[in-house]
Write an enzyme that holds these catalytic residues in place. Structure first.
Site, PDB file in Angstrom:
ATOM      1  N   LYS A  13       0.891  -1.062  -0.045  1.00  0.00           N
ATOM      2  CA  LYS A  13       0.077  -0.084   0.123  1.00  0.00           C
ATOM      3  C   LYS A  13       0.977   1.363   0.154  1.00  0.00           C
ATOM      4  CE  LYS A  13      -2.430  -0.678   3.732  1.00  0.00           C
ATOM      5  NZ  LYS A  13      -1.691  -2.156   4.215  1.00  0.00           N
ATOM      6  N   ARG A  88      -9.922   1.724   7.999  1.00  0.00           N
ATOM      7  CA  ARG A  88      -9.456   0.300   8.476  1.00  0.00           C
ATOM      8  C   ARG A  88     -10.670  -0.404   9.189  1.00  0.00           C
ATOM      9  NH1 ARG A  88      -3.466   0.981   8.485  1.00  0.00           N
ATOM     10  NH2 ARG A  88      -2.520  -1.031   8.499  1.00  0.00           N
ATOM     11  N   ARG A 127      11.153  -6.724   3.969  1.00  0.00           N
ATOM     12  CA  ARG A 127      11.220  -5.319   4.549  1.00  0.00           C
ATOM     13  C   ARG A 127      12.067  -5.206   5.806  1.00  0.00           C
ATOM     14  NH1 ARG A 127       5.859  -2.178   4.907  1.00  0.00           N
ATOM     15  NH2 ARG A 127       5.306  -3.589   6.708  1.00  0.00           N
ATOM     16  N   ARG A 139      10.772  -2.190  11.466  1.00  0.00           N
ATOM     17  CA  ARG A 139       9.582  -1.799  12.397  1.00  0.00           C
ATOM     18  C   ARG A 139       9.275  -2.755  13.238  1.00  0.00           C
ATOM     19  NH1 ARG A 139       4.752  -0.329   7.900  1.00  0.00           N
ATOM     20  NH2 ARG A 139       3.760  -1.375   9.447  1.00  0.00           N
ATOM     21  N   ARG A 150      -1.743  -8.503  12.997  1.00  0.00           N
ATOM     22  CA  ARG A 150      -2.021  -7.642  11.907  1.00  0.00           C
ATOM     23  C   ARG A 150      -2.950  -8.211  10.661  1.00  0.00           C
ATOM     24  NH1 ARG A 150       3.581  -5.630  10.102  1.00  0.00           N
ATOM     25  NH2 ARG A 150       2.718  -4.014   8.708  1.00  0.00           N
TER      26      ARG A 150
HETATM   27  P1  AMP Z   1       0.546   0.396   8.494  1.00  0.00           P
HETATM   28  O1  AMP Z   1       1.573   1.381   8.515  1.00  0.00           O
HETATM   29  O2  AMP Z   1      -0.399   0.993   7.604  1.00  0.00           O
HETATM   30  O3  AMP Z   1       0.936  -0.764   8.267  1.00  0.00           O
HETATM   31  O4  AMP Z   1       0.021   0.677   9.884  1.00  0.00           O
HETATM   32  C1  AMP Z   1       0.757   0.206  11.286  1.00  0.00           C
HETATM   33  C2  AMP Z   1      -0.161   0.021  12.235  1.00  0.00           C
HETATM   34  O5  AMP Z   1      -0.656   1.719  12.361  1.00  0.00           O
HETATM   35  C3  AMP Z   1      -1.346  -0.559  12.343  1.00  0.00           C
HETATM   36  O6  AMP Z   1      -0.987  -2.157  12.352  1.00  0.00           O
HETATM   37  C4  AMP Z   1      -2.217  -0.205  13.306  1.00  0.00           C
HETATM   38  O7  AMP Z   1      -1.645  -0.503  14.599  1.00  0.00           O
HETATM   39  C5  AMP Z   1      -1.961   1.394  13.083  1.00  0.00           C
HETATM   40  N1  AMP Z   1      -2.762   1.951  12.086  1.00  0.00           N
HETATM   41  C6  AMP Z   1      -2.372   2.483  10.816  1.00  0.00           C
HETATM   42  N2  AMP Z   1      -3.809   2.953  10.406  1.00  0.00           N
HETATM   43  C7  AMP Z   1      -4.669   2.732  11.088  1.00  0.00           C
HETATM   44  C8  AMP Z   1      -6.138   2.899  11.176  1.00  0.00           C
HETATM   45  N3  AMP Z   1      -6.769   3.259  10.211  1.00  0.00           N
HETATM   46  N4  AMP Z   1      -7.069   2.347  12.507  1.00  0.00           N
HETATM   47  C9  AMP Z   1      -6.229   1.731  13.190  1.00  0.00           C
HETATM   48  N5  AMP Z   1      -4.984   1.855  13.481  1.00  0.00           N
HETATM   49  C10 AMP Z   1      -4.067   1.954  12.323  1.00  0.00           C
END
Ligand code: AMP
Length: 201
Positions: A13, A88, A127, A139, A150
């Site tokens: 993404k 989400r 990654r 990360r 996740r």
């Molecule tokens: P990402 O970088 O998109 O993989 O997001 C990493 C983490 O951030 C996720 O596993 C959640 O813990 C948190 N996160 C990101 N976006 C959201 C969202 N829209 N709603 C809830 N948690 C989020």
């Protein structure tokens, strides 16, 4: 151009959203990046957010709704944005729809990236390995235990957004198992934005 990029963890993404943002000249809004920045503060809200993310769970809807509402009001987002990682949950999608409606805005498209689970796990491992190879730190949620959670959160809470956006006629599903450039090409084709020279792939 207002686009949401949906998909499971490690589907690409962020990579695709950055490429689309560049192409369409609008900002790439990543809620994961915004939360990682907030979480880097070691105390208070930052440490709670960091712990939730490390566990692979979702941060509360209200927090995300506030972050996104403030971000889309920034001047650089006036012409649009590529939103990566939000909404989400169905609750977030409903709050987002109300947020846009209040501003007289509409979404142009929702792009869902589909990738099989073994490929997702490989991309997460790559990654993490790349981060180490370049002298950095992976990360905190790029490990097998967090990743399982996740994926579980995605299936339980985010996957229902496919039906939600399909019912609104906004969903475009793209097979994202291929290489980066071909996935971008397929997304742009679905959005109707290919130039004549790009139409043959
Ligand atoms: P990402 O970088 O998109 O993989 O997001 C990493 C983490 O951030 C996720 O596993 C959640 O813990 C948190 N996160 C990101 N976006 C959201 C969202 N829209 N709603 C809830 N948690 C989020």
């Amino acid at each position: 151009m207002r686009v949401v990029v949906l998909g499971p963890p490690s589907a690409g993404k962020g990579t695709q959203a950055a490429r689309l943002a560049e192409r369409y000249g609008v900002p790439h809004l990543s809620t994961g990046d915004a939360l990682r920045a907030a979480a880097s503060g070691a105390t208070g809200i930052g440490s709670t957010v960091a712990a939730t993310m490390r566990a692979g769970r979702l941060v509360p809807d209200e927090t995300l709704n506030e972050i996104v509402a403030a971000r889309i009001d920034q001047p650089d987002a006036a012409r649009g944005f590529i939103l990566d990682g939000y909404p989400r949950t169905v609750e977030q999608a409903e709050a987002f729809a109300a947020m846009l409606a209040r501003r007289g805005l509409t979404l142009d498209a929702v792009v869902e990236l589909r990738v099989d689970d073994p490929t997702l796990v490989q991309r997460m491992e790559k990654r993490a390995a790349d981060a180490v190879a370049s002298g950095g730190t992976p990360r905190a949620d790029d490990n097998h235990a967090s990743f399982r959670e996740r994926l579980h959160e995605y299936r339980e809470k985010t996957a229902p957004l496919s039906d939600y956006y399909a019912a609104r006629g906004e969903l475009h599903v793209v097979d994202a198992a291929g290489d980066i450039a071909s996935v971008t090409h397929d997304i742009v084709a679905k959005l109707g934005g290919l130039n004549p020279s790009e139409r043959q792939s």
